[in-house]
Design a protein around this motif. Sequence first.
Motif, PDB file in Angstrom:
ATOM      1  N   LEU A   8       0.844  -1.191   0.000  1.00  0.00           N
ATOM      2  CA  LEU A   8       0.000   0.000   0.000  1.00  0.00           C
ATOM      3  C   LEU A   8       0.879   1.239   0.000  1.00  0.00           C
ATOM      4  O   LEU A   8       1.930   1.263   0.654  1.00  0.00           O
ATOM      5  CB  LEU A   8      -0.905   0.041   1.234  1.00  0.00           C
ATOM      6  CG  LEU A   8      -2.167  -0.813   1.257  1.00  0.00           C
ATOM      7  CD1 LEU A   8      -2.735  -0.877   2.664  1.00  0.00           C
ATOM      8  CD2 LEU A   8      -3.206  -0.272   0.279  1.00  0.00           C
ATOM      9  N   ARG A   9       0.439   2.257  -0.722  1.00  0.00           N
ATOM     10  CA  ARG A   9       1.072   3.572  -0.657  1.00  0.00           C
ATOM     11  C   ARG A   9      -0.041   4.611  -0.609  1.00  0.00           C
ATOM     12  O   ARG A   9      -0.874   4.686  -1.515  1.00  0.00           O
ATOM     13  CB  ARG A   9       1.980   3.813  -1.863  1.00  0.00           C
ATOM     14  CG  ARG A   9       2.810   5.097  -1.757  1.00  0.00           C
ATOM     15  CD  ARG A   9       3.817   5.206  -2.904  1.00  0.00           C
ATOM     16  NE  ARG A   9       4.801   6.260  -2.667  1.00  0.00           N
ATOM     17  CZ  ARG A   9       4.641   7.529  -3.049  1.00  0.00           C
ATOM     18  NH1 ARG A   9       3.536   7.893  -3.704  1.00  0.00           N
ATOM     19  NH2 ARG A   9       5.574   8.429  -2.786  1.00  0.00           N
ATOM     20  N   ILE A  10      -0.047   5.401   0.459  1.00  0.00           N
ATOM     21  CA  ILE A  10      -1.111   6.366   0.688  1.00  0.00           C
ATOM     22  C   ILE A  10      -0.495   7.761   0.738  1.00  0.00           C
ATOM     23  O   ILE A  10       0.392   8.020   1.556  1.00  0.00           O
ATOM     24  CB  ILE A  10      -1.854   6.074   2.005  1.00  0.00           C
ATOM     25  CG1 ILE A  10      -2.298   4.606   2.043  1.00  0.00           C
ATOM     26  CG2 ILE A  10      -3.052   7.002   2.165  1.00  0.00           C
ATOM     27  CD1 ILE A  10      -2.659   4.121   3.425  1.00  0.00           C
ATOM     28  N   VAL A  11      -0.960   8.648  -0.126  1.00  0.00           N
ATOM     29  CA  VAL A  11      -0.425  10.006  -0.215  1.00  0.00           C
ATOM     30  C   VAL A  11      -1.462  10.993   0.311  1.00  0.00           C
ATOM     31  O   VAL A  11      -2.647  10.922  -0.060  1.00  0.00           O
ATOM     32  CB  VAL A  11      -0.051  10.355  -1.675  1.00  0.00           C
ATOM     33  CG1 VAL A  11       0.463  11.794  -1.756  1.00  0.00           C
ATOM     34  CG2 VAL A  11       0.997   9.386  -2.205  1.00  0.00           C
ATOM     35  N   ASN A  12      -1.033  11.911   1.151  1.00  0.00           N
ATOM     36  CA  ASN A  12      -1.894  12.997   1.610  1.00  0.00           C
ATOM     37  C   ASN A  12      -2.023  14.017   0.477  1.00  0.00           C
ATOM     38  O   ASN A  12      -1.069  14.730   0.157  1.00  0.00           O
ATOM     39  CB  ASN A  12      -1.297  13.640   2.856  1.00  0.00           C
ATOM     40  CG  ASN A  12      -2.096  14.845   3.337  1.00  0.00           C
ATOM     41  OD1 ASN A  12      -3.159  15.151   2.805  1.00  0.00           O
ATOM     42  ND2 ASN A  12      -1.566  15.549   4.339  1.00  0.00           N
ATOM     43  N   THR A  13      -3.200  14.090  -0.123  1.00  0.00           N
ATOM     44  CA  THR A  13      -3.426  15.021  -1.229  1.00  0.00           C
ATOM     45  C   THR A  13      -4.138  16.296  -0.768  1.00  0.00           C
ATOM     46  O   THR A  13      -4.530  17.119  -1.597  1.00  0.00           O
ATOM     47  CB  THR A  13      -4.248  14.353  -2.339  1.00  0.00           C
ATOM     48  OG1 THR A  13      -5.469  13.838  -1.790  1.00  0.00           O
ATOM     49  CG2 THR A  13      -3.459  13.214  -2.974  1.00  0.00           C
TER      50      THR A  13
ATOM     51  N   LEU B 174       0.909  12.747   8.136  1.00  0.00           N
ATOM     52  CA  LEU B 174       1.495  13.061   6.835  1.00  0.00           C
ATOM     53  C   LEU B 174       1.328  14.542   6.530  1.00  0.00           C
ATOM     54  O   LEU B 174       0.207  15.076   6.582  1.00  0.00           O
ATOM     55  CB  LEU B 174       0.828  12.243   5.731  1.00  0.00           C
ATOM     56  CG  LEU B 174       0.901  10.714   5.832  1.00  0.00           C
ATOM     57  CD1 LEU B 174       0.236  10.088   4.607  1.00  0.00           C
ATOM     58  CD2 LEU B 174       2.341  10.242   5.969  1.00  0.00           C
ATOM     59  N   ALA B 175       2.418  15.198   6.197  1.00  0.00           N
ATOM     60  CA  ALA B 175       2.337  16.549   5.658  1.00  0.00           C
ATOM     61  C   ALA B 175       1.768  16.487   4.246  1.00  0.00           C
ATOM     62  O   ALA B 175       1.769  15.414   3.612  1.00  0.00           O
ATOM     63  CB  ALA B 175       3.727  17.183   5.649  1.00  0.00           C
ATOM     64  N   PRO B 176       1.261  17.593   3.709  1.00  0.00           N
ATOM     65  CA  PRO B 176       0.748  17.569   2.338  1.00  0.00           C
ATOM     66  C   PRO B 176       1.789  17.016   1.363  1.00  0.00           C
ATOM     67  O   PRO B 176       2.950  17.428   1.375  1.00  0.00           O
ATOM     68  CB  PRO B 176       0.436  19.041   2.060  1.00  0.00           C
ATOM     69  CG  PRO B 176       0.145  19.615   3.412  1.00  0.00           C
ATOM     70  CD  PRO B 176       1.070  18.911   4.354  1.00  0.00           C
TER      71      PRO B 176
END
Length: 302
Positions: free
Chosen positions: A143-148, A271-273
Amino acid sequence: MPGTPELFALRSDAWQLRIAPSLGGAIVDARWHGRDVLRPMPDAELSARNVRKSACYPLVPFSNRIAFGAFRFGDTQYTLTNNLAGIQHAIHGVGFQQPWQVTESEASALDMRLVHTPDEHWPFAFDARQRIEIDGDVLRLSLRIVNTGAEAAPCGAGWHPFFPLDTEAGPTTLATGWAAMLVTDADDLPCGSVSPSAFGALDDTVVDNCFTGWSGAATIDTPHHRIAIAAGDTLRCAVLFRPAGQPFFAFEPVSHANNALNGNAPPMHVLAPGDALEAHMSIALQALPATFAASFGNRRQA
């Protein structure tokens, strides 16, 4: 989204998997040399799109419960809409209840994507990618989750795989290491911790607890094969769930404690943006060692 979801098949000489991306990115069944490694999803439950009866689903962007769907992050108090009937807490994130889009499909691997916009179930935007891949006798999940979003956000990850118990064929045992077991109260929320005791056969065990300080490795010996689970550093906890009288158990590698947003440790990542959280786990299969198989056969004949 009524009707049976579209299924994608992954195959190799050892493995046969079916995956339902539109059903929460879930694995429907997973067989190794023709035998179920994960609890297979019944056809009726698949037609009813009951993802909680699937073989495995991703936990994105949080695991287990957020007490009564309420938490404070930064200077803001949030209240989430409960996402499962009959449960008074927000549970298991939002990824398992949303359709994932297939981005790439191969004979032995499937890549999926979920883009989440803030809503009443989770107020932070993210872009999640999930990959399921066969590599020899190993099933790999990532899994890879990005704060958008434009501000910092809490984030967690994990998986909820179910394993069958074949009590008629013999016992199933679990060997792993962890530092503490979170004790739960009448609301199924952590209220303390104790040093964990060793489990005997899972067939005779009733448990639904989060374990912290997990070693990141576990071995499951079944009557039919040995399963070795390994996870990266992100997955610092494990939830063990075996309900009374049911022919299955769940062993869930996760990144944080139950109800972490209300003070339980380890906490969720922040997570930062633009930052990302990555998680990986593998399920490796092998035939039972000859000494174990012989011992097991003698026990059955006794």
